[in-house]
Design an enzyme around this catalytic site. Structure first.
Site, PDB file in Angstrom:
ATOM      1  N   GLU A  37      -4.130   6.583  -1.814  1.00  0.00           N
ATOM      2  CA  GLU A  37      -3.491   7.577  -0.916  1.00  0.00           C
ATOM      3  C   GLU A  37      -2.785   8.585  -1.725  1.00  0.00           C
ATOM      4  O   GLU A  37      -2.162   8.422  -2.231  1.00  0.00           O
ATOM      5  CB  GLU A  37      -2.552   6.882  -0.122  1.00  0.00           C
ATOM      6  CG  GLU A  37      -2.071   7.855   1.068  1.00  0.00           C
ATOM      7  CD  GLU A  37      -0.935   7.100   2.080  1.00  0.00           C
ATOM      8  OE1 GLU A  37      -0.531   5.799   1.982  1.00  0.00           O
ATOM      9  OE2 GLU A  37      -0.114   7.809   2.714  1.00  0.00           O
ATOM     10  N   ARG A 262      -3.048  -7.891  -7.409  1.00  0.00           N
ATOM     11  CA  ARG A 262      -2.285  -6.650  -8.103  1.00  0.00           C
ATOM     12  C   ARG A 262      -1.776  -6.970  -9.369  1.00  0.00           C
ATOM     13  O   ARG A 262      -1.315  -8.016  -9.535  1.00  0.00           O
ATOM     14  CB  ARG A 262      -1.628  -5.914  -7.090  1.00  0.00           C
ATOM     15  CG  ARG A 262      -0.313  -6.583  -6.544  1.00  0.00           C
ATOM     16  CD  ARG A 262       0.391  -6.114  -5.449  1.00  0.00           C
ATOM     17  NE  ARG A 262       0.804  -4.685  -5.750  1.00  0.00           N
ATOM     18  CZ  ARG A 262       0.158  -3.660  -4.894  1.00  0.00           C
ATOM     19  NH1 ARG A 262      -0.542  -3.637  -4.144  1.00  0.00           N
ATOM     20  NH2 ARG A 262       0.955  -2.536  -5.235  1.00  0.00           N
ATOM     21  N   LYS A 272       4.475   2.870  -5.600  1.00  0.00           N
ATOM     22  CA  LYS A 272       4.616   4.355  -5.367  1.00  0.00           C
ATOM     23  C   LYS A 272       6.003   4.548  -4.798  1.00  0.00           C
ATOM     24  O   LYS A 272       6.755   5.473  -5.080  1.00  0.00           O
ATOM     25  CB  LYS A 272       3.603   5.036  -4.809  1.00  0.00           C
ATOM     26  CG  LYS A 272       2.476   5.153  -5.781  1.00  0.00           C
ATOM     27  CD  LYS A 272       1.187   5.982  -4.570  1.00  0.00           C
ATOM     28  CE  LYS A 272       0.393   5.068  -3.909  1.00  0.00           C
ATOM     29  NZ  LYS A 272      -0.672   5.745  -3.278  1.00  0.00           N
TER      30      LYS A 272
HETATM   31  P1  ATP Z   1       1.905   1.214  -4.084  1.00  0.00           P
HETATM   32  O1  ATP Z   1       1.806  -0.252  -3.877  1.00  0.00           O
HETATM   33  O2  ATP Z   1       2.225   1.458  -5.621  1.00  0.00           O
HETATM   34  O3  ATP Z   1       2.458   2.025  -3.168  1.00  0.00           O
HETATM   35  P2  ATP Z   1      -0.816   1.543  -2.911  1.00  0.00           P
HETATM   36  O4  ATP Z   1      -1.633   0.409  -2.853  1.00  0.00           O
HETATM   37  O5  ATP Z   1      -0.029   2.017  -1.666  1.00  0.00           O
HETATM   38  O6  ATP Z   1       0.358   1.228  -4.019  1.00  0.00           O
HETATM   39  P3  ATP Z   1      -2.794   3.167  -2.902  1.00  0.00           P
HETATM   40  O7  ATP Z   1      -3.143   4.737  -3.054  1.00  0.00           O
HETATM   41  O8  ATP Z   1      -3.304   2.780  -1.641  1.00  0.00           O
HETATM   42  O9  ATP Z   1      -1.689   2.828  -3.278  1.00  0.00           O
HETATM   43  O10 ATP Z   1      -3.753   2.520  -4.069  1.00  0.00           O
HETATM   44  C1  ATP Z   1      -5.301   2.764  -4.180  1.00  0.00           C
HETATM   45  C2  ATP Z   1      -5.955   1.551  -4.730  1.00  0.00           C
HETATM   46  O11 ATP Z   1      -5.250   1.150  -5.968  1.00  0.00           O
HETATM   47  C3  ATP Z   1      -6.145   0.471  -3.796  1.00  0.00           C
HETATM   48  O12 ATP Z   1      -7.372   0.041  -3.748  1.00  0.00           O
HETATM   49  C4  ATP Z   1      -4.833  -0.499  -4.276  1.00  0.00           C
HETATM   50  O13 ATP Z   1      -5.334  -1.779  -3.669  1.00  0.00           O
HETATM   51  C5  ATP Z   1      -5.032  -0.235  -5.802  1.00  0.00           C
HETATM   52  N1  ATP Z   1      -3.661  -0.651  -6.386  1.00  0.00           N
HETATM   53  C6  ATP Z   1      -2.525  -0.179  -5.844  1.00  0.00           C
HETATM   54  N2  ATP Z   1      -1.522  -1.017  -6.644  1.00  0.00           N
HETATM   55  C7  ATP Z   1      -2.028  -1.757  -7.454  1.00  0.00           C
HETATM   56  C8  ATP Z   1      -1.884  -2.966  -8.682  1.00  0.00           C
HETATM   57  N3  ATP Z   1      -0.354  -2.999  -8.773  1.00  0.00           N
HETATM   58  N4  ATP Z   1      -2.740  -3.280  -9.202  1.00  0.00           N
HETATM   59  C9  ATP Z   1      -4.006  -3.217  -8.918  1.00  0.00           C
HETATM   60  N5  ATP Z   1      -4.545  -2.529  -7.877  1.00  0.00           N
HETATM   61  C10 ATP Z   1      -3.572  -1.708  -7.242  1.00  0.00           C
END
Ligand code: ATP
Ligand code: MG
Length: 564
Positions: A37, A262, A272
């Protein structure tokens, strides 16, 4: 044949793909995607997901898309889109021409919603957001049906069209899936598919005033792209039944969602939302602050894509959450930098040394080895003269036991240079601080060995004063004090932050070959660590070096400890 594809570092997702290839589930296709996102910069956790998705596609001869899940216009920006593309590229992955946006599917997603309304599987609901929450029930209690749940199809179609036309206020109505308000999985209690939001979108501008929810848009976007394996993190496990429900209700291509744990790292917050807060509250200089676990911060600090990819391989892919020791990341970094970094000499806290018996105005060019790990990197010349700098820490007037470096009357080696002996100490009259040392050198020891076989116990790095370049050097430590930063950090970052996470040394002296330093080129400052020129703050003749990582490897110690 396919069973041979799996590399030794196999994991459960590879096993699933191998099985799918065997049963020809997707006609032999492997098509993944990385779906960020664009509401912030990418972090090291995203690197794990990027390496996994692009890595699987590569390993199995498939494809991986880059798709921006841009369904929330109030939080998303073009700046984030651009940074994400730069970071994925820098990590070494290519999406070719497959750069997609959920917003490209808004028209199609709208048509899908109309189809669900027509099939009696979605309805327009007039409850407020608070009421929707109230009606939802809890983990232990079922929810209640919305009074608008049994609207007729015609009325729903009319209201939904008017929602799109902008006839209603923000938040006054939603489109909801008609599933089951008593379902044990709360995600399936008539979730919201569309909300009214009169906000401009970074790609679609003012074209839309209704936006699909993430839960509605995500699975359909995967389906439209022909994704086979939709890989996401564990928190979406409970959403999978809902995604499956939408796909089945629409009767469209059905990707398989697979969840993995994760990445969490010690001494680090990875989210984020929290990282944005650090930026907004000014605890760091920006998303690319050298202490941030963002890809842009790590890059600026001097991390290499190879070290991050290697780290992501080493941590593996598992189904249950855990916390990885940050020293493993640093270990992977050192391993890579050790191979490629040119060795140089830099004095961070300079102490002047005058060699009394060295000829005035003489400058010798001494040979220095660029990388003992790689002879192809050759040698360079370093100037030696009467006035030099050594590290303040390398001298003690009253040396304690086991301090083998320079002290009054003691002889040490200057790397690539000569043996020197300290014969005098000059102090500042007012402060008493030592301001220079007087030494003599033995001309017979040029290159660092004595023909009479005399031994010294220490070899110091040094820089010749006349030719030295001025530099600022920044030393970094963890941003947080606690190994597992918890929720309280979020409420009060200030209390949890490490006040010594940045130490800036402003009058460092570095050898003249560093005039050629450029961002992205790693150096080892002998005896100190790995450094790189800062890409942002090295301007107008100012030279700023970031310490990427110190030499000391705490991970190697941990590993040794575990083995013995
Ligand atoms: P955050 O939790 O930091 O806000 P998010 O999951 O909201 O991250 P996205 O932009 O939706 O951020 O993430 C894009 C991809 O990266 C998704 O498929 C998510 O599952 C993966 N992702 C995000 N954080 C992690 C992490 N700590 N480890 C592995 N994969 C991750
Ligand atoms: Mg997310």
């Amino acid at each position: 044949m396919v069973t041979n594809i799996a590399s030794p570092a196999s994991h459960f997702i590879k096993e699933i793909i191998l099985e799918d290839l065997k049963t020809d589930k997707y006609q032999g296709r492997v098509h993944t995607r990385f779906p960020p996102e664009p509401n912030g910069y990418l972090h090291i956790g995203h690197a794990k997901s990027i390496c996994l998705n692009f890595g699987l596609a590569k390993e199995f001869g498939g494809l991986c898309n880059l798709r921006f899940d841009d369904t929330n216009p109030t939080k998303e920006e073009v700046e984030y889109v651009e940074s994400i593309k730069e970071d994925v590229r820098w990590l070494g992955f290519s999406w070719d021409d497959r750069e997609f946006y959920a917003s490209d599917y808004f028209e199609q997603l709208f048509d899908f919603a109309v189809q669900l309304i027509k099939n009696g599987k979605a309805y327009v609901c007039d409850l407020t957001a608070d009421e929707v929450r109230e009606y939802r029930g809890t983990l232990t209690e079922p929810g209640k049906d919305s009074p608008y749940r049994n609207r007729l199809v015609e009325e729903n179609l009319d209201l939904f069209a008017r929602m799109r036309a902008g006839e209603f206020e923000d938040g006054s109505r939603t489109l909801r899936a008609k599933i089951d308000m008593a379902h044990p999985n709360i995600n399936k209690r008539d979730p919201v598919m569309y909300r009214i939001l009169k906000a401009s979108h970074h790609r679609t501008g003012a074209r839309w005033c209704i936006y699909p929810s993430y839960d509605y848009a995500h699975g359909q976007s995967d389906s439209l792209e022909g994704i086979t394996h939709s890989i996401c993190t564990l928190e979406f496990e409970d959403h999978r039944p809902l995604y499956d429900w939408f796909l089945d209700a629409l009767g469209i291509h059905h990707p398989q969602q697979i969840e993995f744990a994760r990445l969490n790292l010690t001494y680090t917050v990875i989210s984020k939302r929290k990282l944005l807060k650090l930026v907004q509250e000014g605890h760091v200089s920006g998303w690319d602050d050298q202490r941030m676990p963002t890809i842009s911060g790590l890059r600026r600090r001097g991390y290499t894509p190879e070290s991050i990819r290697n780290f992501c391989d080493r941590i593996g892919v598992a189904k249950s959450n855990s916390i990885v020791d940050i020293s493993l990341l640093e270990h992977c970094l050192r391993e890579d930098l050790n191979k490629r970094a040119q060795r140089v000499m830099a004095v961070l806290r300079p102490l002047k040394v005058i060699i009394d018996n060295y000829p005035e105005n003489q400058v010798e060019e001494l040979d220095a080895i660029n990388n003992p790990e790689d002879s192809s990197m050759g040698t360079r010349k370093v100037p030696f003269s009467k006035v030099l700098y050594i590290e303040r820490d390398d001298f003690r007037e009253d040396p304690p036991k086991k301090f083998y470096r320079l002290a009054p009357g003691r002889e040490v080696r200057l790397r690539y240079g000569y043996f020197i002996t300290c014969i005098g100490v000059v102090r500042d009259e007012k402060t008493g601080e030592i301001i220079e040392l007087h030494c003599t050198y033995d001309p017979e020891t040029r290159g660092g060995d004595s023909p009479d076989g005399r031994k010294v116990k220490a070899t110091l790095h040094w820089v010749s004063a006349a030719q030295a370049l001025e530099a600022e050097v920044r030393l970094y430590d963890h941003l947080f004090l606690k190994s597992i930063p918890g929720e309280e950090e979020e409420r009060n970052f200030k209390a949890a932050l490490n006040p010594d996470s940045l130490v800036a040394l402003s009058s460092c002296k570095v050898e003249p070959s560093l005039a050629q330093a450029a961002p992205g080129i790693p150096f080892q400052f002998e005896r100190q660590g790995y450094f790189c020129l800062d890409a942002v703050d090295s301007t107008g003749g100012k030279r700023v070096f970031n310490r990427t990582v110190p030499l000391k490897d705490s991970w190697a110690k941990i590993e040794k400890g575990e083995k013995s």
